[in-house]
Design a protein around this motif. Structure first.
Motif, short mmCIF file in Angstrom:
data_model
loop_
_atom_site.label_atom_id
_atom_site.label_comp_id
_atom_site.label_asym_id
_atom_site.label_seq_id
_atom_site.Cartn_x
_atom_site.Cartn_y
_atom_site.Cartn_z
N LYS A 1 48.59 50.95 43.79
CA LYS A 1 49.89 50.27 43.71
C LYS A 1 49.99 49.17 44.78
O LYS A 1 50.45 48.05 44.50
N GLU A 2 49.55 49.50 45.99
CA GLU A 2 49.58 48.52 47.08
C GLU A 2 48.62 47.37 46.83
O GLU A 2 48.92 46.21 47.11
N GLU A 3 47.43 47.71 46.29
CA GLU A 3 46.43 46.66 46.01
C GLU A 3 46.94 45.71 44.92
O GLU A 3 46.73 44.50 45.01
N LEU A 4 47.59 46.26 43.90
CA LEU A 4 48.15 45.41 42.84
C LEU A 4 49.22 44.49 43.40
O LEU A 4 49.28 43.30 43.06
N LYS A 5 50.06 45.06 44.26
CA LYS A 5 51.15 44.28 44.86
C LYS A 5 50.59 43.17 45.74
O LYS A 5 51.06 42.02 45.71
N LYS A 6 49.56 43.51 46.53
CA LYS A 6 48.96 42.55 47.45
C LYS A 6 48.34 41.37 46.69
O LYS A 6 48.40 40.23 47.15
N ARG A 7 47.79 41.65 45.52
CA ARG A 7 47.13 40.60 44.73
C ARG A 7 48.07 39.97 43.68
O ARG A 7 47.64 39.19 42.86
#
Length: 317
Positions: free
Chosen positions: A291-297
């Motif tokens: 979830k954090e990786e998707l948000k970051k990208r």
């Protein structure tokens, strides 16, 4: 791991480009050309019709012939126009269908990619448990990832392995002990069955001796036979009693073993429940990292993607 998000973003970008297509163009130049030609001919007919005023009958007939010829030409062109319109319509429908098919293909690619990625991530993190389940033994060696993970997921993997390895070792020990106890119980059960069979057999023989009448050939009471029958009956009763006691002794051996087996079951259930909770907890960790990786990208999973385990998991309230 980086490649997963990069490829996912590319696939979603491709899907969004398809959505940006608002209109589908088809070549309508031939239709427009024929329509213009029909307009020109109709204009000529109108001019000829207006020119008939004040002319002689023969001249009017000549004009009428020209008009008739032009009307025939219009009819032919209108038929040609219908054909071109039908062709243009078919071409449009084919392009629409092709466009929609391409959208569906991209959507399916995104769904499949997400599911495959989730499976690869889960296999890499939980590989130690799957190896143990498949081999029925605990593998305590180095667990090589089947899929490259980022730093955050490597931490989750390490956390998972440390706990699961210990619990699987305990579980393996319990299962080994269970096998030993069940083997002993099986041996005792076999002895019990044999002892009870012997008890029943001797008891039946004792009853037969008790019911046997000690008489001579002529029907007179025979004291010697009576004594022999009594001895045989007592022998069978003693044997029945001996085997019954042996069965009781074996049954007494079963009680502590069964209690031990019950305790092992409680321990096993506790470990299996703990492994289940760990699984769920690690799933939450993976979900949060992704979830954090998707948000970051700045990757937004499209709404058509069904609920999945990690990439499109529902938000917990």
């Amino acid at each position: 791991m980086e490649n997963i998000f990069k490829e996912l973003k590319e696939k979603i970008g491709r899907y969004e480009k398809f959505l940006e297509v608002k209109t589908i163009e088809v070549d309508s130049s031939e239709v427009s050309k024929i329509e213009n030609e029909i307009k020109v001919i109709k204009s000529k007919i109108e001019e000829l019709t207006n020119s008939m005023e004040g002319k002689s009958k023969i001249e009017k007939m000549k004009v009428t012939l020209n008009i008739s010829s032009l009307e025939s030409e219009i009819t032919l062109k209108e038929m040609d126009l219908d054909d071109k319109k039908e062709k243009s319509k078919d071409e449009y429908e084919k392009k629409v269908k092709s466009h929609n098919n391409e959208i569906e293909i991209v959507k399916q690619e995104i769904e499949n990619f997400i599911i495959d990625s989730e499976n690869n991530i889960e296999d890499s993190i939980k590989n130690i448990k799957k190896m143990s389940t498949n081999t029925k033994s605990v593998t305590l060696g180095t667990n090589i990832s089947v899929f490259p993970l980022g730093n955050d997921l490597e931490e989750v993997k390490g956390y998972y392995e440390n706990i699961v390895k210990a619990e699987l070792t305990n579980l393996n020990s319990i299962e080994t002990e269970e096998k030993r106890i069940n083997k002993n119980l099986k041996e005792i059960k076999e002895k019990l069955d044999y002892y009870y069979e012997q008890t029943d057999a001797y008891q039946s023989q004792a009853t037969q001796w008790a019911m046997k009448r000690p008489t001579t050939f002529f029907g007179d009471y025979d004291e010697d036979k009576a004594e022999d029958y009594m001895e045989s009956m007592k022998y069978c009763q003693n044997e029945a009693q001996k085997y019954r006691k042996m069965a009781y002794d074996e049954n007494d051996k079963m009680i502590p073993l069964q209690k031990e087996l019950d305790k092992l079951k409680i321990k096993k259930d506790a470990i299996e429940n703990k492994l289940k909770v760990i699984d769920e907890m690690v799933d939450e960790m993976i979900k949060e990292v992704i979830k954090e990786e998707l948000k970051k990208r700045e990757i937004v999973v499209p709404s058509f993607v069904p609920v999945t385990k990690y990439f499109n998991a529902p938000n917990e309230e």
